[in-house]
Design a protein around this motif. Structure first.
Motif, PDB file in Angstrom:
ATOM      1  N   GLY A  66       0.782  -1.237   0.000  1.00  0.00           N
ATOM      2  CA  GLY A  66       0.000   0.000   0.000  1.00  0.00           C
ATOM      3  C   GLY A  66       0.806   1.276   0.000  1.00  0.00           C
ATOM      4  O   GLY A  66       0.615   2.135   0.865  1.00  0.00           O
ATOM      5  N   ASP A 122      -6.613  -2.765   4.930  1.00  0.00           N
ATOM      6  CA  ASP A 122      -7.619  -2.582   3.884  1.00  0.00           C
ATOM      7  C   ASP A 122      -8.205  -1.174   3.875  1.00  0.00           C
ATOM      8  O   ASP A 122      -9.179  -0.904   3.172  1.00  0.00           O
ATOM      9  CB  ASP A 122      -8.739  -3.627   3.997  1.00  0.00           C
ATOM     10  CG  ASP A 122      -9.556  -3.520   5.273  1.00  0.00           C
ATOM     11  OD1 ASP A 122      -9.324  -2.578   6.067  1.00  0.00           O
ATOM     12  OD2 ASP A 122     -10.424  -4.377   5.490  1.00  0.00           O
ATOM     13  N   THR A 157      -4.499   7.215 -16.442  1.00  0.00           N
ATOM     14  CA  THR A 157      -3.708   6.047 -16.074  1.00  0.00           C
ATOM     15  C   THR A 157      -2.794   5.687 -17.236  1.00  0.00           C
ATOM     16  O   THR A 157      -2.875   6.273 -18.325  1.00  0.00           O
ATOM     17  CB  THR A 157      -4.607   4.848 -15.736  1.00  0.00           C
ATOM     18  OG1 THR A 157      -5.205   4.360 -16.951  1.00  0.00           O
ATOM     19  CG2 THR A 157      -5.711   5.247 -14.765  1.00  0.00           C
ATOM     20  N   ARG A 162      -9.554   6.889 -17.150  1.00  0.00           N
ATOM     21  CA  ARG A 162     -10.468   5.905 -16.582  1.00  0.00           C
ATOM     22  C   ARG A 162     -11.456   6.593 -15.662  1.00  0.00           C
ATOM     23  O   ARG A 162     -11.077   7.458 -14.866  1.00  0.00           O
ATOM     24  CB  ARG A 162      -9.678   4.847 -15.812  1.00  0.00           C
ATOM     25  CG  ARG A 162     -10.533   3.763 -15.182  1.00  0.00           C
ATOM     26  CD  ARG A 162      -9.671   2.688 -14.569  1.00  0.00           C
ATOM     27  NE  ARG A 162     -10.481   1.591 -14.055  1.00  0.00           N
ATOM     28  CZ  ARG A 162      -9.978   0.503 -13.473  1.00  0.00           C
ATOM     29  NH1 ARG A 162      -8.677   0.375 -13.356  1.00  0.00           N
ATOM     30  NH2 ARG A 162     -10.776  -0.449 -13.025  1.00  0.00           N
ATOM     31  N   HIS A 191      -9.408   0.685   0.880  1.00  0.00           N
ATOM     32  CA  HIS A 191      -8.565   0.374  -0.269  1.00  0.00           C
ATOM     33  C   HIS A 191      -9.391  -0.406  -1.287  1.00  0.00           C
ATOM     34  O   HIS A 191      -9.946  -1.467  -0.973  1.00  0.00           O
ATOM     35  CB  HIS A 191      -7.349  -0.442   0.157  1.00  0.00           C
ATOM     36  CG  HIS A 191      -6.416   0.315   1.048  1.00  0.00           C
ATOM     37  ND1 HIS A 191      -5.240  -0.208   1.540  1.00  0.00           N
ATOM     38  CD2 HIS A 191      -6.476   1.589   1.551  1.00  0.00           C
ATOM     39  CE1 HIS A 191      -4.624   0.678   2.291  1.00  0.00           C
ATOM     40  NE2 HIS A 191      -5.352   1.778   2.318  1.00  0.00           N
ATOM     41  N   THR A 192      -9.487   0.136  -2.482  1.00  0.00           N
ATOM     42  CA  THR A 192     -10.291  -0.470  -3.535  1.00  0.00           C
ATOM     43  C   THR A 192      -9.463  -0.592  -4.802  1.00  0.00           C
ATOM     44  O   THR A 192      -8.317  -0.155  -4.858  1.00  0.00           O
ATOM     45  CB  THR A 192     -11.534   0.394  -3.825  1.00  0.00           C
ATOM     46  OG1 THR A 192     -11.097   1.728  -4.180  1.00  0.00           O
ATOM     47  CG2 THR A 192     -12.453   0.468  -2.620  1.00  0.00           C
ATOM     48  N   THR A 193     -10.045  -1.179  -5.828  1.00  0.00           N
ATOM     49  CA  THR A 193      -9.427  -1.240  -7.147  1.00  0.00           C
ATOM     50  C   THR A 193     -10.375  -0.599  -8.153  1.00  0.00           C
ATOM     51  O   THR A 193     -11.501  -1.074  -8.316  1.00  0.00           O
ATOM     52  CB  THR A 193      -9.142  -2.694  -7.563  1.00  0.00           C
ATOM     53  OG1 THR A 193      -8.308  -3.304  -6.561  1.00  0.00           O
ATOM     54  CG2 THR A 193      -8.435  -2.751  -8.898  1.00  0.00           C
ATOM     55  N   PRO A 194      -9.966   0.513  -8.792  1.00  0.00           N
ATOM     56  CA  PRO A 194      -8.703   1.215  -8.597  1.00  0.00           C
ATOM     57  C   PRO A 194      -8.653   1.914  -7.239  1.00  0.00           C
ATOM     58  O   PRO A 194      -9.704   2.198  -6.642  1.00  0.00           O
ATOM     59  CB  PRO A 194      -8.691   2.234  -9.738  1.00  0.00           C
ATOM     60  CG  PRO A 194     -10.130   2.510 -10.001  1.00  0.00           C
ATOM     61  CD  PRO A 194     -10.836   1.199  -9.783  1.00  0.00           C
ATOM     62  N   ALA A 195      -7.437   2.190  -6.758  1.00  0.00           N
ATOM     63  CA  ALA A 195      -7.282   2.846  -5.466  1.00  0.00           C
ATOM     64  C   ALA A 195      -7.867   4.250  -5.516  1.00  0.00           C
ATOM     65  O   ALA A 195      -7.658   4.992  -6.481  1.00  0.00           O
ATOM     66  CB  ALA A 195      -5.797   2.901  -5.100  1.00  0.00           C
ATOM     67  N   ARG A 197      -7.584   7.775  -4.069  1.00  0.00           N
ATOM     68  CA  ARG A 197      -6.580   8.583  -3.392  1.00  0.00           C
ATOM     69  C   ARG A 197      -7.205   9.900  -2.924  1.00  0.00           C
ATOM     70  O   ARG A 197      -8.301  10.269  -3.366  1.00  0.00           O
ATOM     71  CB  ARG A 197      -5.414   8.852  -4.350  1.00  0.00           C
ATOM     72  CG  ARG A 197      -4.844   7.588  -4.952  1.00  0.00           C
ATOM     73  CD  ARG A 197      -3.706   7.847  -5.911  1.00  0.00           C
ATOM     74  NE  ARG A 197      -4.032   8.792  -6.968  1.00  0.00           N
ATOM     75  CZ  ARG A 197      -3.440   8.814  -8.158  1.00  0.00           C
ATOM     76  NH1 ARG A 197      -2.497   7.919  -8.440  1.00  0.00           N
ATOM     77  NH2 ARG A 197      -3.768   9.721  -9.058  1.00  0.00           N
TER      78      ARG A 197
END
Length: 253
Positions: A66, A122, A157, A162, A191-195, A197
């Motif tokens: 992370g 997480d 990205t 995205r 915390h996810t996908t995509p992160a 921020r």
């Protein structure tokens, strides 16, 4: 017959340690790759007995978890080292801290054990300083964000631009005033996908309320860990506990 690396195989892993470190001051502008290189040099200078991978290009066995984005300061970055010999944790902490540049500060070293480090993290708790933004303006924008079920933002990205929804990652958001012309955003994000921020959350505040700071925001990660039911984060370096069922996503015994 395939080629084989010359020389004896690397020593086996006999111990693992987990490290919490800070990224402070001007070093917040280091990329994760820069931080990794600084640590590899620091480990050599500190003569830490690292375990290495096998093959033609052996590398120290380092596991990162992370990493904070470039430009963000952090008080809670984590990494795990595999060692070829036992080391006293405080001695390692002191030697490695002295071998790294000021601003990369080693805060704590503990023996690794129990659940993998990646499974202990997480979510993050952030503090974002917003010069030029008054607290009432930020408070109204945060309230509007929290009222929404979803807020899509766009980010560039390596694979192109995205779009993704920020709102599911935002667990808690609040604000306070540093002074009349500077507000502080306090944020807990999963915390996810995509992160997601801090800059993505600020983009979402612009989408829902037109909030645009007149000066660059100053994000600092204060904590990482497993998200608890009350919105706090469990210390990822703490020993495993029998009451881990209180963690969000775990069933109680």
């Amino acid at each position: 017959m395939p080629r084989q690396p010359e020389g004896p195989p690397p020593p086996p892993v006999v111990a693992r340690v987990r490290v919490r470190f800070a990224k402070r001051g001007r070093l917040r502008f280091l990329s994760h790759r820069d931080v990794a290189r600084a640590f590899e040099r620091g480990l050599r200078r500190a003569q830490v007995p690292m375990a290495y991978s096998a093959g033609f290009n052996p590398h120290p066995r380092i596991s990162w978890v992370g990493a904070a984005p470039t430009g963000a300061a952090s008080e809670a970055e984590y990494v795990e080292f595999a060692l070829s010999a036992p080391v006293e944790p405080e001695s390692l902490r002191s030697a490695l801290d002295a071998s790294l540049p000021p601003g990369l500060d080693v805060l704590r070293v503990v023996p690794a054990g129990g659940a993998p480090l990646a499974e202990r993290i997480d979510a993050s708790r952030w503090q974002v300083r917003l010069p030029g933004v008054a607290e009432p303006v930020l408070r109204d924008a945060v309230a509007e964000l929290l009222r929404r079920d979803g807020v899509e933002v766009e980010r560039a990205t390596k694979d192109g631009r995205r779009r993704f929804d920020v709102r599911p990652a935002v667990i808690l958001a609040d604000c306070r005033a540093e002074n009349d012309t500077c507000a502080i955003l306090e944020l807990v994000a999963r915390h996810t996908t995509p992160a997601v921020r801090p800059d993505d959350v600020l983009t979402a505040l612009d989408v829902v309320a037109g909030l645009r700071p007149s000066a660059p925001p100053e994000p600092t990660r204060l904590e990482q860990g497993r998200l608890l039911e009350d919105g706090t984060l469990a210390d990822p370096l703490a020993p495993d506990r029998n009451d881990a069922g209180r963690l969000v996503g775990k069933s109680s015994a």
